[in-house]
Design an enzyme around this catalytic site. Sequence first.
Site, PDB file in Angstrom:
ATOM      1  N   GLU A  57      42.401 -36.851 -21.479  1.00 52.10           N
ATOM      2  CA  GLU A  57      42.007 -38.243 -21.264  1.00 52.10           C
ATOM      3  C   GLU A  57      41.078 -38.771 -22.350  1.00 52.10           C
ATOM      4  O   GLU A  57      41.241 -39.909 -22.814  1.00 52.10           O
ATOM      5  CB  GLU A  57      41.350 -38.388 -19.889  1.00 52.10           C
ATOM      6  CG  GLU A  57      42.307 -38.386 -18.722  1.00 52.10           C
ATOM      7  CD  GLU A  57      42.789 -36.990 -18.331  1.00 52.10           C
ATOM      8  OE1 GLU A  57      43.661 -36.877 -17.455  1.00 52.10           O
ATOM      9  OE2 GLU A  57      42.266 -36.004 -18.922  1.00 52.10           O
ATOM     10  N   HIS A 126      40.072 -35.854  -5.843  1.00 47.02           N
ATOM     11  CA  HIS A 126      41.204 -36.705  -6.198  1.00 47.02           C
ATOM     12  C   HIS A 126      41.278 -37.961  -5.329  1.00 47.02           C
ATOM     13  O   HIS A 126      42.283 -38.664  -5.352  1.00 47.02           O
ATOM     14  CB  HIS A 126      42.522 -35.939  -6.049  1.00 47.02           C
ATOM     15  CG  HIS A 126      42.749 -34.896  -7.088  1.00 47.02           C
ATOM     16  ND1 HIS A 126      41.944 -33.796  -7.211  1.00 47.02           N
ATOM     17  CD2 HIS A 126      43.681 -34.796  -8.063  1.00 47.02           C
ATOM     18  CE1 HIS A 126      42.377 -33.041  -8.217  1.00 47.02           C
ATOM     19  NE2 HIS A 126      43.429 -33.634  -8.746  1.00 47.02           N
TER      20      HIS A 126
END
Length: 328
Positions: A57, A126
């Site tokens: 990322e 998550h």
Amino acid sequence: MTYREALRETLREELRRDDDVFLMGEEIGVFEGSYKITAGLLAEFGEKRVRDTPIAEEGFVGAAVGAAMLGLRPVVEIMTINFSLLALDQIVNHAAKIYGMFGGQTSVPMVIRTPGGGGQQLGATHSQNIELYYAFVPGLKVVAPSTPADARALLRAAIHDDDPVLFLENLALYNTKGEVPDDLPPAQIGKAAITREGSDITLIGYSRMATIATQVAERLHAESGISAEVIDLRSLRPLDRETLVASVRKTGCAVVAEDDWLTYGIGAEVAATISDGAFDYLDAPVRRVAAAEVPLPYAKTLEQIALPSADSLHSAALETLAAVGRRR
């Protein structure tokens, strides 16, 4: 049209409209996206415009910042907002700061699309709503559409904008449906929507909780004749303070609902805004409804208890009205 379809069609239209727009992210091409938002786009536009990235990322968000500085308009998909933490330096210290630090010599017209939210049994790491991390930062714009129509209008606005925009999607909304006009213009970033007019109490939310607020308003009216006004924030930075204050000056009561945690949350900023602008009009303190202050449990029953719900917002609204003798 579903929320998912609205996003996909908007991306398709923007890719056709402007050759400088391109997509990048993990598995958005060959796999067609973890949530199938980008299904069919690689086949239509090719690898130059729909770029699969490594699982890195910080690297691909940094590459997007550079591309935006050179005049392109990248739309980055981060698989979940939880993973955006790996790119925090690029987002906060670079994308948000470059225009100001270099005297406006270059802008950073990029969009970061990323879903979040609980309720899917994905575990604590998550399932977070950490949009506050970004709404806190000057130089970024942060938007959170709640309906398919707003998803389309705000995504168009974000891609057209010359500043970096964090575009928040809630996993629970992807399959929701709504009318999406073909000629829908870009939305105004920084403008909330009054989705239901009312006079007794103001219910305020964004993303999933904006849709819950509408459901609760309808329930209050059906059960007790209570007239609730509903405000969908739509934009977390900039925040439409004028609409919030005007509504509460009219109703005298407010409840703010959010999927993130109560402490230091978006609702705290909204409550402070109302206190600053409508204190003398308040008949009761602003009440806040938010997630339990725990890492979200995996077990379905515990997860549902930890998340804010229509019932918790409904109870908060009734308690607020009862406190000032206005419950019917």
